[in-house]
Design an enzyme around this catalytic site. Sequence first.
Site, PDB file in Angstrom:
ATOM      1  N   ALA A  28       0.872  -1.169   0.000  1.00 10.33           N
ATOM      2  CA  ALA A  28       0.000   0.000   0.000  1.00 10.33           C
ATOM      3  C   ALA A  28       0.907   1.216   0.000  1.00 10.33           C
ATOM      4  O   ALA A  28       1.427   1.590   1.038  1.00 10.33           O
ATOM      5  CB  ALA A  28      -0.925  -0.005   1.207  1.00 10.33           C
ATOM      6  N   CYS A  29       1.118   1.814  -1.158  1.00 15.99           N
ATOM      7  CA  CYS A  29       2.271   2.675  -1.359  1.00 15.99           C
ATOM      8  C   CYS A  29       1.880   3.997  -1.997  1.00 15.99           C
ATOM      9  O   CYS A  29       0.707   4.318  -2.177  1.00 15.99           O
ATOM     10  CB  CYS A  29       3.283   1.969  -2.253  1.00 15.99           C
ATOM     11  SG  CYS A  29       3.410   0.196  -1.987  1.00 15.99           S
ATOM     12  N   GLY A  30       2.900   4.796  -2.337  1.00 14.61           N
ATOM     13  CA  GLY A  30       2.737   5.999  -3.124  1.00 14.61           C
ATOM     14  C   GLY A  30       3.384   5.796  -4.480  1.00 14.61           C
ATOM     15  O   GLY A  30       4.503   5.295  -4.570  1.00 14.61           O
TER      16      GLY A  30
END
Length: 584
Positions: A28-30
């Site tokens: 769950a990242c940017g």
Amino acid sequence: MRLNQAIYDQIGTAAEHSLYNPALEHDACGVGFVANIRGERSHEILKIAISSVCNLTHRGALDADAKTGDGAGVLTQIPHKFFKRIVEKLGHHVYQDADLGVGMMFLPRANHYDAARCRQITEEVVAKRGLFLFGWRTVPVNMSVLGDKALLTCPQIEQVFVGRPAGLKISDDEYERLLFLVRNEIEDRALADKIPHFYIPSFSSRTVIYKGMLAGNQLERFYLDLKEPTYETSLAIFHQRYSTNTFPTWPLAHPFRMLAHNGEINTIQGNRNWVAARENELQADFWGEDIKHLRPIIQDGGSDSASLDNAAEVLAMSGRGIVHAMLMLVPPAWENEKNMPQEVRDFYHYHSCLNEPWDGPAALVFSDGLHVGACLDRNGLRPARYKLRSDGLFIMASEAGTSQVPDKTTIEKGRLAPGQMILIDTVNGKLLRDDEIKRAAAAARPYGQWLRQNLRKLQVDTSATRADGLDPLARTQQQLTFGVNTEEISMVLGPMATTAEEPVGSMGDDTPLAVLSQRQRLLPWFFKQLFAQVTNPPIDPIREKNVMSLTTFIGRRKNWLAESPEHAQLLECRSPVILNEKAE
């Protein structure tokens, strides 16, 4: 099993002596990308990408040492002006930019013999495939930037430069495909020699990847190349990783070979199994006997993002291209979309005969070095916002404001909706919107005609019927046989029968695991639904029916790397449950 060894080696003994399982990793990242629509290269593109990933550092995480990040990286085009100078220092000259191929190599740092063996294997495969070896280069890095764990597992990072000889009469696309094959063969041979701590982030004539076990604000300080003014590109993908209950590693940092990802692939186990099931059917004229180097497609030990990248890369390199590959792997909710053009609906209907969707939530950014784009899965539960600058600079990211582009130069703002895609074609200098992308893909083949001529639908009557009544004794016997108790009758079956909806409770679940229960449990009780554990509830097929499908295809699945009318010779059933008295 090419990728897995490098990952398991970095994890250490955790996989052997604990309950940790790399197969359960999620992200769950940017994520985002920067591109010049006209395809004009500049160092500014890279600077904006670096600045953006720094502004997404809060989407990652740090180890207890406050320095080791979950992973960060950038994917760019080959910076020809910069790399040609390096080739000249190696005593050679690049005559055409497209002839230069660059391999980014993570070599074993602690074992010089293993590192030398990796170089030897690489040189042997390069020579075998008829390519010219310019030489090797140690990538300049600042080790003082790293945290303790990142430093402990940091590989020896080198680049290998190869060239396409004039006598090798192959197109640019064929050259890129050859480098993909070279990388796979190198990995196969290294695995056969049981060399640990070896991984190839990229091996391409179009893209190069700088990534590692870093935080976003460490990336440029660690890789000194990224400060070089002659490092010019017209596109850049950036990524800050947040590992959800996982062990960060250097190979699992994003971007991967073609994509970067924010979210989770919640259908991952089924996707991996189906890809593996199709491997024996794979064939393509341009691969020939070398297709063995593509197997296994899904490399063990990778995260859900890495597995999706494996699948997308094989499809893209086998003739479909990255845009077509992403459209077929991550489709929108086409079945219930009333406003979708029929030809686009036919495209997705046909490709549902070829593979199952890789469902998220997922925001995906992808590039083959010529095109760069982004898409959301059918649920659209990950943000993807973009800005278009007056000079043709396009910026998309997981949140607004990452690039700090002044609004006075912005001529358009927007976001991707569920199932949508946006694309920059740097070759033709075009910004392509969702409708245009999908119509072009749908027009490539007569998919609707193929479906009408080959696909057969199993007509099933889904109307409700009233079952014959049972006497109380027989009903009780059947309830006992199927493990139905009083609580389920009153709290689950009763509300379902009266409201036609799944009952919702708020007190949690204190039912013991079937394997630990003192009561006899039926086989289904020993299984649990898998879904992302941090940010996503389980999908409700009733309340979210617009994005759900129970359609099942029955029949032999043909070669995944090709498309033909015969691929649609399947039996389509709208439900996996068929009653004898309902089937016609």
